[in-house]
Structures are given as structure tokens and as C-alpha cells.
Design a protein around this motif. Sequence first.
Motif, PDB file in Angstrom:
ATOM      1  N   MET A 120      12.660  55.388 104.169  1.00  0.00           N
ATOM      2  CA  MET A 120      13.677  54.915 105.114  1.00  0.00           C
ATOM      3  C   MET A 120      15.025  55.577 104.825  1.00  0.00           C
ATOM      4  SD  MET A 120      12.055  52.728 107.105  1.00  0.00           S
ATOM      5  CE  MET A 120      13.095  51.455 107.829  1.00  0.00           C
ATOM      6  N   LYS A 121      15.338  55.728 103.556  1.00  0.00           N
ATOM      7  CA  LYS A 121      16.586  56.402 103.172  1.00  0.00           C
ATOM      8  C   LYS A 121      16.591  57.841 103.672  1.00  0.00           C
ATOM      9  CE  LYS A 121      19.268  57.513  98.993  1.00  0.00           C
ATOM     10  NZ  LYS A 121      19.277  57.406  97.507  1.00  0.00           N
ATOM     11  N   ALA A 122      15.452  58.529 103.535  1.00  0.00           N
ATOM     12  CA  ALA A 122      15.358  59.906 104.005  1.00  0.00           C
ATOM     13  C   ALA A 122      15.496  60.003 105.523  1.00  0.00           C
ATOM     14  CB  ALA A 122      14.026  60.513 103.563  1.00  0.00           C
ATOM     15  N   ALA A 123      15.171  58.913 106.218  1.00  0.00           N
ATOM     16  CA  ALA A 123      15.302  58.882 107.677  1.00  0.00           C
ATOM     17  C   ALA A 123      16.708  58.511 108.130  1.00  0.00           C
ATOM     18  CB  ALA A 123      14.288  57.899 108.267  1.00  0.00           C
ATOM     19  N   GLY A 124      17.620  58.294 107.172  1.00  0.00           N
ATOM     20  CA  GLY A 124      19.007  58.012 107.531  1.00  0.00           C
ATOM     21  C   GLY A 124      19.441  56.579 107.373  1.00  0.00           C
ATOM     22  N   TYR A 125      18.589  55.734 106.804  1.00  0.00           N
ATOM     23  CA  TYR A 125      18.917  54.323 106.639  1.00  0.00           C
ATOM     24  C   TYR A 125      19.751  54.075 105.377  1.00  0.00           C
ATOM     25  CZ  TYR A 125      15.787  52.535 110.277  1.00  0.00           C
ATOM     26  OH  TYR A 125      15.198  52.222 111.487  1.00  0.00           O
ATOM     27  N   ALA A 126      20.627  53.084 105.458  1.00  0.00           N
ATOM     28  CA  ALA A 126      21.247  52.502 104.269  1.00  0.00           C
ATOM     29  C   ALA A 126      20.248  51.489 103.719  1.00  0.00           C
ATOM     30  CB  ALA A 126      22.559  51.824 104.625  1.00  0.00           C
ATOM     31  N   THR A 127      19.942  51.557 102.416  1.00  0.00           N
ATOM     32  CA  THR A 127      18.862  50.750 101.855  1.00  0.00           C
ATOM     33  C   THR A 127      19.364  49.860 100.724  1.00  0.00           C
ATOM     34  OG1 THR A 127      18.269  52.532 100.295  1.00  0.00           O
ATOM     35  CG2 THR A 127      17.149  52.524 102.418  1.00  0.00           C
ATOM     36  N   ALA A 128      18.890  48.619 100.699  1.00  0.00           N
ATOM     37  CA  ALA A 128      19.317  47.687  99.652  1.00  0.00           C
ATOM     38  C   ALA A 128      18.234  46.656  99.383  1.00  0.00           C
ATOM     39  CB  ALA A 128      20.615  46.983 100.048  1.00  0.00           C
ATOM     40  N   HIS A 129      18.193  46.185  98.139  1.00  0.00           N
ATOM     41  CA  HIS A 129      17.252  45.141  97.726  1.00  0.00           C
ATOM     42  C   HIS A 129      18.023  43.982  97.114  1.00  0.00           C
ATOM     43  CE1 HIS A 129      14.589  42.978  94.926  1.00  0.00           C
ATOM     44  NE2 HIS A 129      13.656  43.239  95.819  1.00  0.00           N
ATOM     45  N   TYR A 130      17.569  42.751  97.444  1.00  0.00           N
ATOM     46  CA  TYR A 130      18.190  41.542  96.909  1.00  0.00           C
ATOM     47  C   TYR A 130      17.115  40.569  96.446  1.00  0.00           C
ATOM     48  CZ  TYR A 130      22.345  43.453  98.997  1.00  0.00           C
ATOM     49  OH  TYR A 130      23.376  44.309  99.295  1.00  0.00           O
ATOM     50  N   GLY A 131      17.293  40.038  95.234  1.00  0.00           N
ATOM     51  CA  GLY A 131      16.433  38.972  94.751  1.00  0.00           C
ATOM     52  C   GLY A 131      15.377  39.409  93.765  1.00  0.00           C
ATOM     53  N   HIS A 157      16.568  40.601  90.261  1.00  0.00           N
ATOM     54  CA  HIS A 157      16.110  39.920  89.064  1.00  0.00           C
ATOM     55  C   HIS A 157      14.731  40.465  88.707  1.00  0.00           C
ATOM     56  CE1 HIS A 157      14.912  36.672  86.339  1.00  0.00           C
ATOM     57  NE2 HIS A 157      16.148  36.196  86.379  1.00  0.00           N
ATOM     58  N   ASP A 158      14.444  40.560  87.405  1.00  0.00           N
ATOM     59  CA  ASP A 158      13.126  41.021  86.980  1.00  0.00           C
ATOM     60  C   ASP A 158      12.013  40.137  87.519  1.00  0.00           C
ATOM     61  OD1 ASP A 158      14.395  42.951  85.433  1.00  0.00           O
ATOM     62  OD2 ASP A 158      14.267  41.790  83.584  1.00  0.00           O
ATOM     63  N   ASN A 159      12.293  38.831  87.653  1.00  0.00           N
ATOM     64  CA  ASN A 159      11.256  37.870  87.993  1.00  0.00           C
ATOM     65  C   ASN A 159      11.826  36.823  88.940  1.00  0.00           C
ATOM     66  OD1 ASN A 159       8.920  36.183  87.870  1.00  0.00           O
ATOM     67  ND2 ASN A 159       8.461  36.926  85.830  1.00  0.00           N
ATOM     68  N   PHE A 160      11.509  35.538  88.716  1.00  0.00           N
ATOM     69  CA  PHE A 160      11.972  34.503  89.637  1.00  0.00           C
ATOM     70  C   PHE A 160      13.204  33.789  89.083  1.00  0.00           C
ATOM     71  CE2 PHE A 160       8.474  32.753  87.082  1.00  0.00           C
ATOM     72  CZ  PHE A 160       9.053  31.632  86.528  1.00  0.00           C
ATOM     73  N   GLN A 406      10.234  49.152  79.447  1.00  0.00           N
ATOM     74  CA  GLN A 406       9.578  48.068  80.185  1.00  0.00           C
ATOM     75  C   GLN A 406      10.100  46.687  79.788  1.00  0.00           C
ATOM     76  OE1 GLN A 406       7.763  48.800  82.791  1.00  0.00           O
ATOM     77  NE2 GLN A 406       5.706  49.438  82.249  1.00  0.00           N
ATOM     78  N   LYS A 407      11.086  46.645  78.904  1.00  0.00           N
ATOM     79  CA  LYS A 407      11.633  45.359  78.466  1.00  0.00           C
ATOM     80  C   LYS A 407      12.639  44.824  79.474  1.00  0.00           C
ATOM     81  CE  LYS A 407      10.977  45.989  73.482  1.00  0.00           C
ATOM     82  NZ  LYS A 407      11.639  46.067  72.155  1.00  0.00           N
ATOM     83  N   GLY A 408      12.441  43.558  79.884  1.00  0.00           N
ATOM     84  CA  GLY A 408      13.317  42.942  80.862  1.00  0.00           C
ATOM     85  C   GLY A 408      14.600  42.404  80.261  1.00  0.00           C
ATOM     86  N   THR A 409      15.568  42.131  81.121  1.00  0.00           N
ATOM     87  CA  THR A 409      16.882  41.657  80.667  1.00  0.00           C
ATOM     88  C   THR A 409      17.366  40.408  81.394  1.00  0.00           C
ATOM     89  OG1 THR A 409      17.973  43.132  82.252  1.00  0.00           O
ATOM     90  CG2 THR A 409      17.634  43.980  80.017  1.00  0.00           C
ATOM     91  N   THR A 410      16.836  40.114  82.572  1.00  0.00           N
ATOM     92  CA  THR A 410      17.357  38.982  83.336  1.00  0.00           C
ATOM     93  C   THR A 410      16.623  37.699  82.935  1.00  0.00           C
ATOM     94  OG1 THR A 410      15.848  39.626  85.120  1.00  0.00           O
ATOM     95  CG2 THR A 410      18.140  40.304  85.331  1.00  0.00           C
TER      96      THR A 410
END
Length: 509
Positions: A120-131, A157-160, A406-410
Motif C-alpha cells: 500500500m505504501k508503494a502505491a502511494g498510501y500513508a500507512t500506520a499501525h495502532y494497538g 504493543h507487543d501483545n495485548f 526477539q525480546k519484547g519490551t511492552t
Amino acid sequence: MRKIIQNLKYIFLTALLPATISCQQQAEEQAEPNLPNVVLLLGDDHGWDETGYNGHPYLHTPVLDEMAAGGLRLDRFYSASPVCSPTRGSIITGRHPNRYGTFTPGYSIRPEEISIASLMKAAGYATAHYGKWHLGPVKSSSPTNPAAMGFEEYLSHDNFFEMDPPLSRNGAEPVIFEGESSEVLVDEARKFMDKALEQDKPFFVVIWYGSPHEPYSGTEEDLALYADLPEDFGDRMVRLTSNETGAPVERLQREVLQERFAEITAMDRSIGQLRDYLDETGQRDNTLLWYFGDNGTPQEGNATVPFREQKGSIYEGGIRVPAVLEWPARIDQNMISDTHAVSSDVLPTLLDILGSDLPERPIDGISLLPLFETNMDQRPEPIAFWNGRPRNGGEGLEDYIDPELQKGTTPLVKLMNGIATRNFRNYQYPDIREEDFSGPRALLDNQYKLVIHGDTGEDARRELFDIHADPAEENNLMDHHPEIAGKMEEQLRAWQQSVLESLTGADYK
């Protein structure tokens, strides 16, 4: 964007484009100004039965109900896996998670996978992830964090997580965001959408909620909605995580359901806030807004599931989930579909909308665009499920990714081995062995579902169900239709062979 494209056309007509322009710039310049915005929403452990529109006797989900009444209601939608991390991988890749070793929670994706966000980014989209991410650590050094998978910005977050979630912005140390977590995510996502609109770019935003995964909590107002659940509802003890200690605890299910339902209602309200934003900014018509769950209802929440079993199972109770989709510019009236669809279909569907080619590797999903246009009432190919597992629990296999990365932090409330963070793993598979074909697996065509448990060969337990006539999977038809079951098993085995070839890394060569 229209002015930019007009200027580029003028420049192109008066002079040759410089050969030094990067591929990324070319892709952005070729983006059409009327491309739809896309927002993907995912509930965490939200089962099929837990919506008002699917007939729940107590839950309040007015926003999802409105979407189901006015948009596309996918009544036979499936998660690619009965647990969360693998389903999330299927959304990102369009591929079954066993192809890249994301067998179950705690297993990461692989860096070589091609992500829908990157496309999607390559197609010109602004991309974001939350949660919730749960495909590897979200820290900046992780080779499988959201940025590595094509998201320009992320707050993840790494998990829930529960109320007041600790989230990492673009890989930095986690920070507490005070408030109801679903509303926090939507509020942050709106800020990103504002920036995309200022830049005249379509946005691709992924919001993966932490709700309604246990342990549960809710605002006073949301809890009050469910203060008077009937005494005979949820009248049993269930086991879940204590919000106070992070350790397992037993509680009356009715009290647990009050909190769980409060989380679902808050999540539903946040979707309404997002829809209001799209209305206010004039983006509602040209935004594809798609919500579904990542797996079936977990054991502590199972009070109204009409199907067999629950989260963790490849029976319907573990993989059939609620799904609704709005896109007023293309879907201008209510549609209710019984066509089988699955989370792996997201990537092929979005690429079909863009007119883009699929990645040159095995893709397990199909485009649902014909379904949007009422040109598909049956799925052209079956859906395969496989609740896989690493060979010998991973013993004797080499790590695919450096364990330090591979060690998580959140942190999260639920402790594991006394630790509040989560680490991930992924293994290299240099060869394919017969034992690798084992584990619960199923093949679903337009009428029948073949379910196989255990090892391979004669010792495996086989069941065949007419899934439309028997959605509760109560009547095993193996003796009545052995030829159908045999053909389906051959198809399933051939598909497993393809998956295991991918698992060896063959797709990356």
C-alpha cells in the motif's frame, strides 16, 4: 494531489523524467487521487456471537449493528487460525501463517514476508499501525516490527493491553496512554489521518484493539450497562488472569462477562467515533472500513457460542468470527453474504481494488471484490486451516532470528514465568518430515468441512460435516460420503505440502 499529478504530467511532456528518480517516488507519483482510504479494525478474541446483529441477548453493539444493517455483512467469515498471532500474520501477508512459522502466540513473522502495508505504501498510501502487533517485538531493533513491515508510523504493543495501555511509538520505550484503550487508539489514528489528508494522500490505517482479550476492565458507565445480568446467566466459575496480581484466578463467569461486555461496548463506541471523524472530514464515502475478530470466543467468555468448541479449536467456535464492511462509494445498500471468506483474503482484495498484482509466491487468500459487486455467491476454491506446531516443540531447530532481537519490551498485566513482557521465536526448517504434517487441520469448501485431528495416516481422527445444514458440527458424515472426504483429504495434503515448502524458505529464493 491533483495539482501534483498535473504538474508532473506537464514536466513529463516538456522534459524527460530524470533517471535518478527512485522506485518509491515513482510509485507515489503514480497514485490515483481517488484511491479509497482503507481502515482495518480487528477485535482481540471477539467471537461470532458477541454482537447485537448476530442475536446476542444482552450485548450492546449499536455501531457494528448499524454497519451490518447498512454495509456488507459477512456472515460466514473465518479467522485463518483459532488463535491471534497467526491470524494477524494472515492479514499482513495473505498467506497461511504456517508458511512462515507463525504457528501460535509467541511466534514471530519472518522479515522476508511481503506485507500489505509495504504494498500500500508503494502505491502511494500513508500507512500506520495502532494497538496490538503480536508478530514480533515492536522495539526499533526488531526486524519484524511494524516499520519493518511497511508502516510509516506506529503506536503499538507487543501483545495485548487493558485500560491505560503502555504503547511504543515507532519503536521507542513504551509510554502509558491514559484512558479507555480502544478510544486511545482511535484518537491517535485520527491524528495520523489528519496528516495524511494535509499531504493529500490516501491513508491505510490498521487498528488492532486490545479488547476484549482478558483480563477485563471497563469504565463505570460501560460496566453499569451490564450490572443486572440474569442470575442464571454465566452461573459457573471460570479461570482467567487477575488484574491485581497478573496470576490465574477463578471468578464467577457472570461477573467476568459484565467486564467483557463493557470492553466490547467501548470498542464498538470507538468505531463510532472513527466513523464520525470520517463523516466530519468528508472521507466516509471513499473509505473502506472493515472490522472482524481474530479468533473465536475464549473459554471464560463462552456463554452464548452456538457452534462447537471455542478459541483454540478448528471447529466453528474457534474460527468463525463477526465481520462487517462499509464502503459507501462502492457498497451503497445493505448486503448480507453467506459466501465463505477468511482473513487471508484481505491482501488479495485490497490489491485487486488497486489493480495491483499479487506477490510472486503462494497466496492463500482470494480477492473478495467480486463479492462486493454481487458477482460471487460461492467461493471458487476451498479454505484450508491448520493449527500447526513446531517440530518437537522447536527442540533441535535453529533460531530464524537472533533471540536478542526477539525480546519484547511492552509490559502487560498477565505474567508468564513471573515476567510481564513477552519474547518471540521462529525456527529454521531445513527439510520436510512426515511428522510435520500433523496437528489439527481442516478443509472447508462451499458445502462440506473435513476435520482431521492427530498424526498422519490411519491413526488420525477424521470428521466430515455439511457446514450449512449442520453449523454446530454435530453429525459426522464420513461413513455417508467417503469419496468426498477422500478427495478433500488429498487436496488438504497437497496444500500442506505447499505450506511446508514455504516453511523451508523456498519462497525467498
